[in-house]
Design a protein around this motif. Structure first.
Motif, PDB file in Angstrom:
ATOM      1  N   ILE A   1      10.241 -19.008   6.540  1.00 55.63           N
ATOM      2  CA  ILE A   1       9.223 -18.188   7.215  1.00 55.63           C
ATOM      3  C   ILE A   1       8.913 -16.946   6.374  1.00 55.63           C
ATOM      4  CG2 ILE A   1       8.722 -16.769   9.255  1.00 55.63           C
ATOM      5  CD1 ILE A   1       8.743 -19.432  10.279  1.00 55.63           C
ATOM      6  N   GLU A   2       9.981 -16.357   5.825  1.00 54.64           N
ATOM      7  CA  GLU A   2       9.793 -15.144   5.029  1.00 54.64           C
ATOM      8  C   GLU A   2       8.901 -15.425   3.814  1.00 54.64           C
ATOM      9  OE1 GLU A   2      13.449 -12.966   4.164  1.00 54.64           O
ATOM     10  OE2 GLU A   2      12.516 -12.280   2.288  1.00 54.64           O
ATOM     11  N   ALA A   3       9.156 -16.539   3.125  1.00 51.29           N
ATOM     12  CA  ALA A   3       8.350 -16.903   1.948  1.00 51.29           C
ATOM     13  C   ALA A   3       6.905 -17.172   2.355  1.00 51.29           C
ATOM     14  CB  ALA A   3       8.954 -18.119   1.258  1.00 51.29           C
ATOM     15  N   GLU A   4       6.740 -17.841   3.482  1.00 53.79           N
ATOM     16  CA  GLU A   4       5.386 -18.155   3.958  1.00 53.79           C
ATOM     17  C   GLU A   4       4.629 -16.894   4.386  1.00 53.79           C
ATOM     18  OE1 GLU A   4       6.311 -22.672   5.654  1.00 53.79           O
ATOM     19  OE2 GLU A   4       6.156 -20.978   7.031  1.00 53.79           O
ATOM     20  N   LEU A   5       5.390 -15.969   4.963  1.00 53.50           N
ATOM     21  CA  LEU A   5       4.773 -14.711   5.413  1.00 53.50           C
ATOM     22  C   LEU A   5       4.314 -13.890   4.207  1.00 53.50           C
ATOM     23  CD1 LEU A   5       4.131 -13.115   7.958  1.00 53.50           C
ATOM     24  CD2 LEU A   5       6.431 -12.151   7.887  1.00 53.50           C
ATOM     25  N   ARG A   6       5.153 -13.889   3.166  1.00 55.37           N
ATOM     26  CA  ARG A   6       4.793 -13.200   1.926  1.00 55.37           C
ATOM     27  C   ARG A   6       3.484 -13.774   1.367  1.00 55.37           C
ATOM     28  NH1 ARG A   6       8.558 -10.108  -0.606  1.00 55.37           N
ATOM     29  NH2 ARG A   6      10.286 -11.081   0.481  1.00 55.37           N
ATOM     30  N   GLU A   7       3.396 -15.095   1.431  1.00 59.49           N
ATOM     31  CA  GLU A   7       2.210 -15.767   0.919  1.00 59.49           C
ATOM     32  C   GLU A   7       0.986 -15.449   1.797  1.00 59.49           C
ATOM     33  OE1 GLU A   7       2.391 -19.821  -0.878  1.00 59.49           O
ATOM     34  OE2 GLU A   7       1.188 -20.339   0.877  1.00 59.49           O
ATOM     35  N   ALA A   8       1.207 -15.470   3.107  1.00 59.21           N
ATOM     36  CA  ALA A   8       0.110 -15.171   4.043  1.00 59.21           C
ATOM     37  C   ALA A   8      -0.477 -13.793   3.756  1.00 59.21           C
ATOM     38  CB  ALA A   8       0.606 -15.246   5.482  1.00 59.21           C
ATOM     39  N   LEU A   9       0.418 -12.851   3.489  1.00 60.19           N
ATOM     40  CA  LEU A   9      -0.019 -11.485   3.215  1.00 60.19           C
ATOM     41  C   LEU A   9      -0.803 -11.425   1.907  1.00 60.19           C
ATOM     42  CD1 LEU A   9       0.195  -8.528   4.168  1.00 60.19           C
ATOM     43  CD2 LEU A   9       2.273  -8.339   2.811  1.00 60.19           C
TER      44      LEU A   9
ATOM     45  N   HIS B   1      10.115  -9.934  13.693  1.00 62.54           N
ATOM     46  CA  HIS B   1      11.517  -9.655  13.382  1.00 62.54           C
ATOM     47  C   HIS B   1      11.834  -9.981  11.921  1.00 62.54           C
ATOM     48  CE1 HIS B   1      15.732  -8.979  13.943  1.00 62.54           C
ATOM     49  NE2 HIS B   1      16.010 -10.197  13.492  1.00 62.54           N
ATOM     50  N   ILE B   2      11.317 -11.112  11.453  1.00 61.82           N
ATOM     51  CA  ILE B   2      11.538 -11.509  10.054  1.00 61.82           C
ATOM     52  C   ILE B   2      10.782 -10.562   9.115  1.00 61.82           C
ATOM     53  CG2 ILE B   2      11.085 -13.343   8.360  1.00 61.82           C
ATOM     54  CD1 ILE B   2      11.808 -15.356  10.540  1.00 61.82           C
ATOM     55  N   ALA B   3       9.612 -10.127   9.555  1.00 62.65           N
ATOM     56  CA  ALA B   3       8.861  -9.148   8.761  1.00 62.65           C
ATOM     57  C   ALA B   3       9.664  -7.858   8.604  1.00 62.65           C
ATOM     58  CB  ALA B   3       7.518  -8.855   9.420  1.00 62.65           C
TER      59      ALA B   3
ATOM     60  N   GLY C   1      11.573  -6.424   5.156  1.00 61.27           N
ATOM     61  CA  GLY C   1      10.851  -5.263   4.634  1.00 61.27           C
ATOM     62  C   GLY C   1       9.345  -5.485   4.516  1.00 61.27           C
ATOM     63  N   LEU C   2       8.905  -6.730   4.735  1.00 63.23           N
ATOM     64  CA  LEU C   2       7.476  -7.039   4.627  1.00 63.23           C
ATOM     65  C   LEU C   2       6.631  -6.278   5.643  1.00 63.23           C
ATOM     66  CD1 LEU C   2       7.499 -10.916   4.082  1.00 63.23           C
ATOM     67  CD2 LEU C   2       6.497  -9.206   2.545  1.00 63.23           C
ATOM     68  N   ILE C   3       7.265  -5.807   6.715  1.00 63.70           N
ATOM     69  CA  ILE C   3       6.538  -5.115   7.784  1.00 63.70           C
ATOM     70  C   ILE C   3       5.775  -3.896   7.261  1.00 63.70           C
ATOM     71  CG2 ILE C   3       8.469  -3.613   8.476  1.00 63.70           C
ATOM     72  CD1 ILE C   3       5.985  -5.267  10.907  1.00 63.70           C
ATOM     73  N   ILE C   4       6.267  -3.299   6.189  1.00 64.33           N
ATOM     74  CA  ILE C   4       5.591  -2.098   5.672  1.00 64.33           C
ATOM     75  C   ILE C   4       4.203  -2.468   5.135  1.00 64.33           C
ATOM     76  CG2 ILE C   4       5.739  -0.179   4.014  1.00 64.33           C
ATOM     77  CD1 ILE C   4       7.816  -0.152   6.397  1.00 64.33           C
TER      78      ILE C   4
ATOM     79  N   SER D   1       6.169  -0.572  14.498  1.00 61.32           N
ATOM     80  CA  SER D   1       7.559  -0.899  14.799  1.00 61.32           C
ATOM     81  C   SER D   1       8.450   0.250  14.329  1.00 61.32           C
ATOM     82  CB  SER D   1       7.951  -2.206  14.123  1.00 61.32           C
ATOM     83  OG  SER D   1       8.050  -2.004  12.739  1.00 61.32           O
ATOM     84  N   ALA D   2       9.673   0.269  14.827  1.00 60.40           N
ATOM     85  CA  ALA D   2      10.606   1.355  14.517  1.00 60.40           C
ATOM     86  C   ALA D   2      10.770   1.517  13.003  1.00 60.40           C
ATOM     87  CB  ALA D   2      11.960   1.086  15.173  1.00 60.40           C
ATOM     88  N   LEU D   3      10.838   0.384  12.311  1.00 63.37           N
ATOM     89  CA  LEU D   3      11.030   0.431  10.869  1.00 63.37           C
ATOM     90  C   LEU D   3       9.860   1.089  10.144  1.00 63.37           C
ATOM     91  CD1 LEU D   3      13.338  -2.118   9.895  1.00 63.37           C
ATOM     92  CD2 LEU D   3      11.729  -1.656   8.035  1.00 63.37           C
ATOM     93  N   GLN D   4       8.642   0.765  10.601  1.00 64.53           N
ATOM     94  CA  GLN D   4       7.444   1.379  10.026  1.00 64.53           C
ATOM     95  C   GLN D   4       7.432   2.878  10.277  1.00 64.53           C
ATOM     96  OE1 GLN D   4       4.671  -1.329  12.165  1.00 64.53           O
ATOM     97  NE2 GLN D   4       3.249  -0.629  10.600  1.00 64.53           N
ATOM     98  N   PHE D   5       7.733   3.221  11.540  1.00 64.36           N
ATOM     99  CA  PHE D   5       7.679   4.620  11.943  1.00 64.36           C
ATOM    100  C   PHE D   5       8.674   5.456  11.150  1.00 64.36           C
ATOM    101  CE2 PHE D   5       8.968   8.165  14.724  1.00 64.36           C
ATOM    102  CZ  PHE D   5       7.739   8.790  14.868  1.00 64.36           C
ATOM    103  N   ASN D   6       9.800   4.855  10.819  1.00 67.48           N
ATOM    104  CA  ASN D   6      10.843   5.593  10.105  1.00 67.48           C
ATOM    105  C   ASN D   6      10.786   5.412   8.592  1.00 67.48           C
ATOM    106  OD1 ASN D   6      12.466   6.984  12.236  1.00 67.48           O
ATOM    107  ND2 ASN D   6      12.536   4.903  13.053  1.00 67.48           N
ATOM    108  N   HIS D   7       9.716   4.818   8.096  1.00 64.99           N
ATOM    109  CA  HIS D   7       9.559   4.619   6.651  1.00 64.99           C
ATOM    110  C   HIS D   7       8.715   5.752   6.064  1.00 64.99           C
ATOM    111  CE1 HIS D   7       8.347   2.646   2.857  1.00 64.99           C
ATOM    112  NE2 HIS D   7       9.483   1.991   2.992  1.00 64.99           N
TER     113      HIS D   7
END
Ligand code: C2E
Ligand code: CA
Ligand code: CA
Length: 266
Positions: free
Chosen positions: A22-30, A75-77, A81-84, A116-122
């Protein structure tokens, strides 16, 4: 080794492989840029019934799995770290859409975007918000950032500084899922919040469970007394709508009015 042992099961292997795929596919989607979408759910004014804003909600049109909800991939994003980068894309996309609506839509007052919390704290978040506003020339007061209580509570001192900077930029700030996290009345006093979003779990029980009704009513009163606005999420029934309106809740959002819709259907 060392008097300890670990179990490694076939299932653990499977789930790890699934995650990595999923992570690899998400990277590609982005990278490809056409599989991630924002859908928009209308927010209705309880006093006059018009659509006054929208919440942007992410979808992933997966090439083989079909339409995925954020619950399937956020969650996988985050763990990857892809969420950023995804969040940066979402901010720009939502601001573009908001700019269009601000011209065509008479009562448009808000485009709400989830952080998301991770974005907010980045460290990059402030620049990503500022850049999205600049690139789209969206008036800042039309953008509302939805943040959860847990995102703020992770690091209260940094959160206050960031929230004040965002406030100075002119954007609106909402607490998402209000009442379900580490609620503290103290942060309502110290943080420059504009809106409380009453969580769906309270709205669900508002008609039949007196405790849910009491909590919802109290949140609305608290907001009124502090000069904040309120939006109820997950409104599915007319009875909920009427009760929330009687309580004085400003905005309503839920399947009763509309599911999140694609930008071409806006
Ligand atoms: P949320 O911010 O609490 O969003 C509300 C969720 O409830 C959305 O699910 C929405 O589609 C759904 N919903 C709205 N009205 C109703 C209703 O009447 N009944 C029911 N049963 N559900 C309703 P969705 O779109 O699957 O999003 C799930 C969560 O994923 C969101 O919860 C939010 O936390 C997160 N999310 C969505 N988009 C983004 C994004 O762009 N960035 C980040 N970081 N998180 C996102
Ligand atoms: Ca939200
Ligand atoms: Ca929620």
């Amino acid at each position: 080794g060392k008097n300890g042992y670990q179990l490694f099961s076939h299932e653990m292997h499977q789930s790890l492989m699934h995650r990595l795929q999923i992570e690899a596919e998400l990277r590609e989607a982005l990278a490809l840029g056409d599989q991630l979408k924002l859908y928009y759910q209308p927010q209705i004014s309880s006093s006059h019934g018009d659509v006054v804003g929208y919440e942007a909600l992410m979808r992933w049109e997966h090439p083989t799995k079909g339409m995925l909800s954020p619950y399937d991939f956020i969650h996988i994003a985050e763990t990857s770290g892809l969420i950023i980068a995804i969040g940066e894309w979402a901010l720009l996309e939502a601001c573009k859409q908001a700019k269009t609506l601000s011209v065509s839509h008479q009562h448009f007052t808000r485009m709400a975007v989830n952080l998301s919390a991770l974005q907010f704290n980045h460290a990059s978040i402030f620049d990503h918000v500022k850049t999205a506003l600049e690139q789209t020339s969206l008036p800042p007061h039309l953008l509302e950032l939805e943040i959860t209580e847990s995102a703020i509570i992770d690091n209260v001192d940094d959160a206050i500084v960031l929230l004040n900077k965002l406030k100075k930029l002119g954007v609106k700030l909402a607490i998402d899922d209000f009442g379900t996290g580490y609620s503290s009345l103290n942060y309502l006093k110290n943080f420059p919040i504009d809106t409380l979003k009453i969580d769906k779990s309270f709205v669900d029980g508002i008609v039949n469970n007196p405790k849910d009704a009491a909590i919802a009513r109290t949140i609305v009163q608290l907001a009124l007394n502090l000069g904040l606005s309120t939006i109820a999420e997950g409104v599915e029934y007319t009875e909920q709508h009427e009760l929330l309106k009687t309580m004085g809740c400003d905005g309503l959002q839920g399947y009763l009015f509309s599911k999140p819709i694609s930008s071409d259907k806006l």
